[in-house]
Design a protein around this motif. Structure first.
Motif, PDB file in Angstrom:
ATOM      1  N   HIS A  64       0.807  -1.214   0.000  1.00 42.37           N
ATOM      2  CA  HIS A  64       0.000   0.000   0.000  1.00 42.37           C
ATOM      3  C   HIS A  64       0.842   1.267   0.000  1.00 42.37           C
ATOM      4  CE1 HIS A  64       0.841  -0.911   4.209  1.00 42.37           C
ATOM      5  NE2 HIS A  64       0.694   0.379   4.457  1.00 42.37           N
ATOM      6  N   ARG A  65       2.126   1.152   0.270  1.00 42.32           N
ATOM      7  CA  ARG A  65       3.022   2.316   0.302  1.00 42.32           C
ATOM      8  C   ARG A  65       3.584   2.664  -1.080  1.00 42.32           C
ATOM      9  NH1 ARG A  65       5.717  -0.059   5.687  1.00 42.32           N
ATOM     10  NH2 ARG A  65       3.934   0.359   7.040  1.00 42.32           N
ATOM     11  N   ILE A  73      -3.124   7.020  -6.017  1.00 45.66           N
ATOM     12  CA  ILE A  73      -3.399   5.591  -5.910  1.00 45.66           C
ATOM     13  C   ILE A  73      -3.784   5.128  -7.309  1.00 45.66           C
ATOM     14  CG2 ILE A  73      -5.082   3.941  -5.006  1.00 45.66           C
ATOM     15  CD1 ILE A  73      -5.064   5.619  -2.399  1.00 45.66           C
ATOM     16  N   LYS A  81     -10.148  -1.882  -3.652  1.00 47.35           N
ATOM     17  CA  LYS A  81      -8.701  -1.825  -3.470  1.00 47.35           C
ATOM     18  C   LYS A  81      -8.218  -0.398  -3.235  1.00 47.35           C
ATOM     19  CE  LYS A  81      -6.439  -5.670  -3.738  1.00 47.35           C
ATOM     20  NZ  LYS A  81      -5.755  -6.177  -2.544  1.00 47.35           N
ATOM     21  N   GLU A  84      -9.078   0.387   0.285  1.00 40.67           N
ATOM     22  CA  GLU A  84      -8.192  -0.337   1.194  1.00 40.67           C
ATOM     23  C   GLU A  84      -6.812   0.319   1.255  1.00 40.67           C
ATOM     24  OE1 GLU A  84      -6.183  -4.751   1.833  1.00 40.67           O
ATOM     25  OE2 GLU A  84      -7.685  -4.497   0.273  1.00 40.67           O
ATOM     26  N   GLN A  85      -6.275   0.707   0.096  1.00 41.21           N
ATOM     27  CA  GLN A  85      -4.957   1.335   0.081  1.00 41.21           C
ATOM     28  C   GLN A  85      -4.987   2.665   0.823  1.00 41.21           C
ATOM     29  OE1 GLN A  85      -3.126   1.893  -3.780  1.00 41.21           O
ATOM     30  NE2 GLN A  85      -1.133   2.285  -2.846  1.00 41.21           N
ATOM     31  N   ARG A  88      -5.127   2.010   4.587  1.00 39.23           N
ATOM     32  CA  ARG A  88      -3.842   1.562   5.129  1.00 39.23           C
ATOM     33  C   ARG A  88      -2.837   2.711   5.197  1.00 39.23           C
ATOM     34  NH1 ARG A  88      -2.198  -4.454   3.668  1.00 39.23           N
ATOM     35  NH2 ARG A  88      -4.192  -5.484   3.928  1.00 39.23           N
TER      36      ARG A  88
END
Length: 110
Positions: A64-65, A73, A81, A84-85, A88
């Motif tokens: 995710h980084r 993103i 997704k 979610e990213q 996080r």
């Protein structure tokens, strides 16, 4: 400190990538191209993206980084997704606004 894994010929390209990815500390992001360079494979940003897609579900690697060169993103806006990213990254202390991260503020100097 910049680390290059290119000199370690006995390590697979994927393992170099995973090692570089694991080194990204919480609170920072890298771009796909930056991660490629850190892995010893400059100009292979798309390869990095392909490898990250292949990570197994439940991996502890901080995928995710990794964001694109524009600080965004890369998952489609509104997708599970992408949410979610962003979640996080926020848990890591990274501010995400409309799917974008300030590279000036959060990019890891690696």
């Amino acid at each position: 400190m910049r680390t290059s894994f290119r000199a370690m010929d006995s390590i697979s390209p994927e393992q170099r990538l995973y090692t570089a990815l694991a080194a990204i500390p919480p609170g920072y992001v890298v771009t796909y191209g930056q991660l490629a360079s850190l892995s010893g494979w400059p100009r292979r940003a798309r390869w990095v993206g392909q490898q990250l897609k292949r990570l197994p579900t439940g991996t502890t690697l901080p995928w995710h980084r990794v964001i694109n060169a524009a600080g965004k993103i890369s998952f489609p806006v509104g997708s599970d997704k992408a949410h979610e990213q962003a979640k996080r990254l926020r848990q890591d202390g990274v501010e995400v606004v409309h799917g974008k991260v300030s590279l000036a503020k959060y990019q890891w100097p690696g």
